[in-house]
Write an enzyme that holds these catalytic residues in place. Structure first.
Site, PDB file in Angstrom:
ATOM      1  N   GLN A 106       0.846  -1.200   0.000  1.00  0.00           N
ATOM      2  CA  GLN A 106       0.000   0.000   0.000  1.00  0.00           C
ATOM      3  C   GLN A 106       0.879   1.246   0.000  1.00  0.00           C
ATOM      4  O   GLN A 106       0.379   2.350  -0.104  1.00  0.00           O
ATOM      5  CB  GLN A 106      -0.883  -0.002   1.257  1.00  0.00           C
ATOM      6  CG  GLN A 106      -1.803  -1.203   1.351  1.00  0.00           C
ATOM      7  CD  GLN A 106      -2.447  -1.287   2.734  1.00  0.00           C
ATOM      8  OE1 GLN A 106      -3.475  -0.675   2.995  1.00  0.00           O
ATOM      9  NE2 GLN A 106      -1.852  -2.039   3.639  1.00  0.00           N
ATOM     10  N   ASP A 109       6.146   4.895  -1.326  1.00  0.00           N
ATOM     11  CA  ASP A 109       7.484   5.489  -1.143  1.00  0.00           C
ATOM     12  C   ASP A 109       8.583   4.886  -2.013  1.00  0.00           C
ATOM     13  O   ASP A 109       9.677   5.457  -2.119  1.00  0.00           O
ATOM     14  CB  ASP A 109       7.881   5.443   0.350  1.00  0.00           C
ATOM     15  CG  ASP A 109       7.868   4.025   0.939  1.00  0.00           C
ATOM     16  OD1 ASP A 109       8.169   3.047   0.218  1.00  0.00           O
ATOM     17  OD2 ASP A 109       7.555   3.893   2.147  1.00  0.00           O
ATOM     18  N   HIS A 124      -1.509   1.460  -4.204  1.00  0.00           N
ATOM     19  CA  HIS A 124      -1.940   2.843  -4.003  1.00  0.00           C
ATOM     20  C   HIS A 124      -1.089   3.844  -4.781  1.00  0.00           C
ATOM     21  O   HIS A 124      -1.069   5.025  -4.442  1.00  0.00           O
ATOM     22  CB  HIS A 124      -1.938   3.180  -2.502  1.00  0.00           C
ATOM     23  CG  HIS A 124      -3.024   2.476  -1.736  1.00  0.00           C
ATOM     24  ND1 HIS A 124      -3.057   2.392  -0.363  1.00  0.00           N
ATOM     25  CD2 HIS A 124      -4.139   1.807  -2.172  1.00  0.00           C
ATOM     26  CE1 HIS A 124      -4.139   1.715   0.022  1.00  0.00           C
ATOM     27  NE2 HIS A 124      -4.803   1.341  -1.051  1.00  0.00           N
ATOM     28  N   GLY A 192       2.960  -4.513   9.029  1.00  0.00           N
ATOM     29  CA  GLY A 192       3.020  -3.060   9.236  1.00  0.00           C
ATOM     30  C   GLY A 192       1.851  -2.297   8.659  1.00  0.00           C
ATOM     31  O   GLY A 192       2.020  -1.183   8.184  1.00  0.00           O
ATOM     32  N   ALA A 236       8.763  -4.833  12.288  1.00  0.00           N
ATOM     33  CA  ALA A 236       9.031  -5.618  11.073  1.00  0.00           C
ATOM     34  C   ALA A 236      10.533  -5.744  10.839  1.00  0.00           C
ATOM     35  O   ALA A 236      11.018  -6.787  10.386  1.00  0.00           O
ATOM     36  CB  ALA A 236       8.363  -4.940   9.881  1.00  0.00           C
TER      37      ALA A 236
HETATM   38  C1  BJW Z   1       4.625  -1.103  12.561  1.00  0.00           C
HETATM   39  C2  BJW Z   1       5.863  -0.471  12.782  1.00  0.00           C
HETATM   40  C3  BJW Z   1       7.012  -1.292  12.716  1.00  0.00           C
HETATM   41  C4  BJW Z   1       4.307   1.034  12.906  1.00  0.00           C
HETATM   42  N1  BJW Z   1       6.894  -2.601  12.458  1.00  0.00           N
HETATM   43  N2  BJW Z   1       4.533  -2.398  12.323  1.00  0.00           N
HETATM   44  C5  BJW Z   1     -15.133  -1.316   2.669  1.00  0.00           C
HETATM   45  C6  BJW Z   1     -15.351  -1.133   4.018  1.00  0.00           C
HETATM   46  C7  BJW Z   1     -15.125   0.109   4.614  1.00  0.00           C
HETATM   47  C8  BJW Z   1     -14.676   1.198   3.866  1.00  0.00           C
HETATM   48  C9  BJW Z   1     -14.465   1.016   2.523  1.00  0.00           C
HETATM   49  C10 BJW Z   1     -14.695  -0.216   1.933  1.00  0.00           C
HETATM   50  N3  BJW Z   1     -14.388  -0.106   0.617  1.00  0.00           N
HETATM   51  C11 BJW Z   1     -13.976   1.151   0.354  1.00  0.00           C
HETATM   52  C12 BJW Z   1     -14.035   1.870   1.483  1.00  0.00           C
HETATM   53  C13 BJW Z   1     -13.664   3.310   1.596  1.00  0.00           C
HETATM   54  C14 BJW Z   1     -12.176   3.549   1.778  1.00  0.00           C
HETATM   55  C15 BJW Z   1     -11.771   2.947   3.110  1.00  0.00           C
HETATM   56  O1  BJW Z   1     -11.193   1.895   3.192  1.00  0.00           O
HETATM   57  N4  BJW Z   1     -12.018   3.638   4.190  1.00  0.00           N
HETATM   58  C16 BJW Z   1     -11.677   3.154   5.531  1.00  0.00           C
HETATM   59  C17 BJW Z   1     -10.580   4.046   6.137  1.00  0.00           C
HETATM   60  C18 BJW Z   1     -12.914   3.115   6.363  1.00  0.00           C
HETATM   61  N5  BJW Z   1     -11.420   3.010   0.669  1.00  0.00           N
HETATM   62  C19 BJW Z   1     -11.268   3.652  -0.497  1.00  0.00           C
HETATM   63  O2  BJW Z   1     -11.808   4.724  -0.694  1.00  0.00           O
HETATM   64  C20 BJW Z   1     -10.428   2.988  -1.565  1.00  0.00           C
HETATM   65  N6  BJW Z   1     -11.071   3.014  -2.810  1.00  0.00           N
HETATM   66  C21 BJW Z   1     -12.155   2.279  -3.103  1.00  0.00           C
HETATM   67  O3  BJW Z   1     -12.632   1.530  -2.299  1.00  0.00           O
HETATM   68  O4  BJW Z   1     -12.615   2.450  -4.391  1.00  0.00           O
HETATM   69  C22 BJW Z   1     -13.929   1.977  -4.691  1.00  0.00           C
HETATM   70  C23 BJW Z   1     -14.846   3.140  -4.419  1.00  0.00           C
HETATM   71  C24 BJW Z   1     -15.023   4.061  -5.417  1.00  0.00           C
HETATM   72  C25 BJW Z   1     -15.900   5.116  -5.180  1.00  0.00           C
HETATM   73  C26 BJW Z   1     -16.520   5.259  -3.956  1.00  0.00           C
HETATM   74  C27 BJW Z   1     -16.278   4.344  -2.943  1.00  0.00           C
HETATM   75  C28 BJW Z   1     -15.428   3.269  -3.179  1.00  0.00           C
HETATM   76  C29 BJW Z   1      -9.128   3.744  -1.781  1.00  0.00           C
HETATM   77  C30 BJW Z   1      -8.259   3.779  -0.594  1.00  0.00           C
HETATM   78  C31 BJW Z   1      -7.021   4.641  -0.863  1.00  0.00           C
HETATM   79  C32 BJW Z   1      -6.166   4.851   0.369  1.00  0.00           C
HETATM   80  N7  BJW Z   1      -5.220   5.860   0.102  1.00  0.00           N
HETATM   81  C33 BJW Z   1      -4.188   6.152   1.086  1.00  0.00           C
HETATM   82  C34 BJW Z   1      -3.349   7.329   0.553  1.00  0.00           C
HETATM   83  C35 BJW Z   1      -2.453   6.830  -0.584  1.00  0.00           C
HETATM   84  C36 BJW Z   1      -1.612   7.892  -1.154  1.00  0.00           C
HETATM   85  C37 BJW Z   1      -0.650   8.467  -0.143  1.00  0.00           C
HETATM   86  O5  BJW Z   1       0.228   7.760   0.370  1.00  0.00           O
HETATM   87  O6  BJW Z   1      -0.796   9.650   0.112  1.00  0.00           O
HETATM   88  O7  BJW Z   1      -3.376   5.016   1.295  1.00  0.00           O
HETATM   89  S1  BJW Z   1      -4.835   6.500   2.726  1.00  0.00           S
HETATM   90  C38 BJW Z   1      -3.523   5.683   3.588  1.00  0.00           C
HETATM   91  O8  BJW Z   1      -4.013   4.504   4.269  1.00  0.00           O
HETATM   92  C39 BJW Z   1      -2.579   5.165   2.485  1.00  0.00           C
HETATM   93  C40 BJW Z   1      -2.182   3.834   3.040  1.00  0.00           C
HETATM   94  O9  BJW Z   1      -1.671   3.029   2.000  1.00  0.00           O
HETATM   95  C41 BJW Z   1      -3.453   3.350   3.658  1.00  0.00           C
HETATM   96  C42 BJW Z   1      -3.261   2.240   4.663  1.00  0.00           C
HETATM   97  O10 BJW Z   1      -2.543   2.680   5.761  1.00  0.00           O
HETATM   98  P1  BJW Z   1      -1.455   1.717   6.432  1.00  0.00           P
HETATM   99  O11 BJW Z   1      -0.373   1.470   5.473  1.00  0.00           O
HETATM  100  O12 BJW Z   1      -2.128   0.549   7.008  1.00  0.00           O
HETATM  101  O13 BJW Z   1      -0.842   2.689   7.531  1.00  0.00           O
HETATM  102  P2  BJW Z   1      -1.367   2.994   9.035  1.00  0.00           P
HETATM  103  O14 BJW Z   1      -0.712   4.249   9.454  1.00  0.00           O
HETATM  104  O15 BJW Z   1      -2.842   2.943   9.117  1.00  0.00           O
HETATM  105  O16 BJW Z   1      -0.830   1.790   9.909  1.00  0.00           O
HETATM  106  C43 BJW Z   1       0.549   1.601  10.157  1.00  0.00           C
HETATM  107  C44 BJW Z   1       0.677   0.329  10.980  1.00  0.00           C
HETATM  108  O17 BJW Z   1       2.057   0.032  11.131  1.00  0.00           O
HETATM  109  C45 BJW Z   1       0.087   0.420  12.401  1.00  0.00           C
HETATM  110  O18 BJW Z   1      -0.730  -0.730  12.613  1.00  0.00           O
HETATM  111  C46 BJW Z   1       1.318   0.369  13.315  1.00  0.00           C
HETATM  112  O19 BJW Z   1       1.071  -0.325  14.536  1.00  0.00           O
HETATM  113  C47 BJW Z   1       2.289  -0.393  12.462  1.00  0.00           C
HETATM  114  N8  BJW Z   1       3.722  -0.143  12.714  1.00  0.00           N
HETATM  115  N9  BJW Z   1       5.687   0.843  13.065  1.00  0.00           N
HETATM  116  C48 BJW Z   1       5.671  -3.134  12.320  1.00  0.00           C
HETATM  117  N10 BJW Z   1       8.286  -0.780  12.959  1.00  0.00           N
END
Ligand code: BJW
Ligand code: ZN
Length: 261
Positions: A106, A109, A124, A192, A236
């Site tokens: 996801q 970078d 993403h 992660g 990780a």
């Molecule tokens: C460590 C650590 C170490 C720290 N070792 N671990 C179904 C259900 C509910 C909602 C939806 C659904 N379907 C769609 C949705 C809506 C939405 C969504 O999911 N919303 C939820 C938040 C509720 N999804 C979308 O809109 C997606 N599109 C879609 O579904 O299209 C169809 C559609 C069309 C039209 C209308 C509706 C739907 C698109 C999602 C795009 C997400 N984009 C981002 C930004 C990307 C660009 C950018 O980088 O700027 O993606 S948001 C952000 O979150 C980014 C990430 O890739 C993504 C995930 O985050 P991630 O990587 O999990 O990071 P964190 O910070 O959350 O977690 C870090 C973790 O690491 C933590 O757990 C720490 O504990 C851990 N950690 N240090 C190991 N050393």
């Protein structure tokens, strides 16, 4: 006393050794040890904005300069960062397993590519990519900081980051590849990621429903811990190299490469 972590690492290493259909899904946590802020939790905020407030088209249309400032800040951090032990361990799993391993990320970078991984599916997008909001031209630009904010295309329209925002579809080919690999997986590693953003997080559910064993590697609990046979609580960058040490010391090392995703 039984060292629970060691026995989980032993057991997951054994599964890794045996499997030739491994999928890893990574999130921001894998890059945290390269000093790149995660989205959620401590250190995930930029100027008090939640990612949901900035990573969407409405925010960009309302204030493109503000959204670009966020991306410019992140591009600056990433350009000064290096891949860490976690990224390198995943690149090493690919070297050992060949087409029996695929990495779905996801992250935007590019650190996983810089660590040497080649079988990477970017769900993403890519923070170094820019896409014209009018003519659709895609360019790569590694300038950080950008000289002019917001940047414009040669056709004079606004450029946007080549990433997937909330409400937008994931790139079709990448999504297809990810779904197919997850359906075929027998081992699925969630590394992660908070596993709250869909549809990416749903890939672990797809794999689990199709019979894959699931492992979670994270500092904290995640939304999908209930799916996991192994929940390895830690960084990780520490856990992945330990898995590999175990993997290479057991039988079956290097027997990967025969199956494909
Ligand atoms: C460590 C650590 C170490 C720290 N070792 N671990 C179904 C259900 C509910 C909602 C939806 C659904 N379907 C769609 C949705 C809506 C939405 C969504 O999911 N919303 C939820 C938040 C509720 N999804 C979308 O809109 C997606 N599109 C879609 O579904 O299209 C169809 C559609 C069309 C039209 C209308 C509706 C739907 C698109 C999602 C795009 C997400 N984009 C981002 C930004 C990307 C660009 C950018 O980088 O700027 O993606 S948001 C952000 O979150 C980014 C990430 O890739 C993504 C995930 O985050 P991630 O990587 O999990 O990071 P964190 O910070 O959350 O977690 C870090 C973790 O690491 C933590 O757990 C720490 O504990 C851990 N950690 N240090 C190991 N050393
Ligand atoms: Zn253009």
């Amino acid at each position: 006393m039984l060292d629970v972590m060691s026995s989980a690492i032993d057991s997951l290493s054994a599964a890794l050794r045996k499997s030739n259909a491994i999928v890893a899904l990574t999130g921001a946590g894998i890059s945290a040890e390269s000093s790149i802020p995660t989205f959620r939790g401590a250190g995930g905020l930029w100027q008090n904005f939640q990612p949901e407030q900035l990573a969407n088209l409405e925010a960009f249309e309302r204030d493109p300069r503000l959204v670009w400032e966020w991306y410019d800040w992140r591009r600056g951090i990433i350009s000064g960062a290096e891949p860490n032990r976690g990224h390198r361990a995943l690149a090493e799993i690919e070297r050992r397993k060949g087409s029996g391993f695929i990495l779905l990320t996801q992250n935007v970078d590019g650190l996983q590519d810089r660590a040497g991984s080649r079988r990477v599916v970017k769900l993403h997008g890519d923070i170094w990519q820019m896409r014209c909001t009018e003519c659709g031209t895609v360019t790569f630009n590694h300038e950080a900081p950008l000289a002019v904010l917001p940047p414009h295309c040669s056709c004079h329209a606004l450029l946007r980051p080549g990433v997937v925002w909330f409400g937008e579809s994931l790139p079709e080919l990448e999504w297809q590849r990810a779904v197919e690999a997850s359906q075929r997986a027998d081992l699925f590693l969630l590394i992660g990621t908070s596993a709250v953003v869909y549809p990416a997080a749903g890939l672990a559910e797809t794999a689990h429903q199709a019979g894959a064993r699931v492992a979670v590697i994270n500092l904290e609990t995640t939304a999908l811990d209930d799916l996991a046979e192994w929940t390895l609580r830690g960084s990780a960058g520490q856990i992945l190299p330990r898995l590999l040490e175990q993997e290479s010391s057991g039988p079956g090392f290097g027997e990967g490469g025969s199956s494909s995703h």
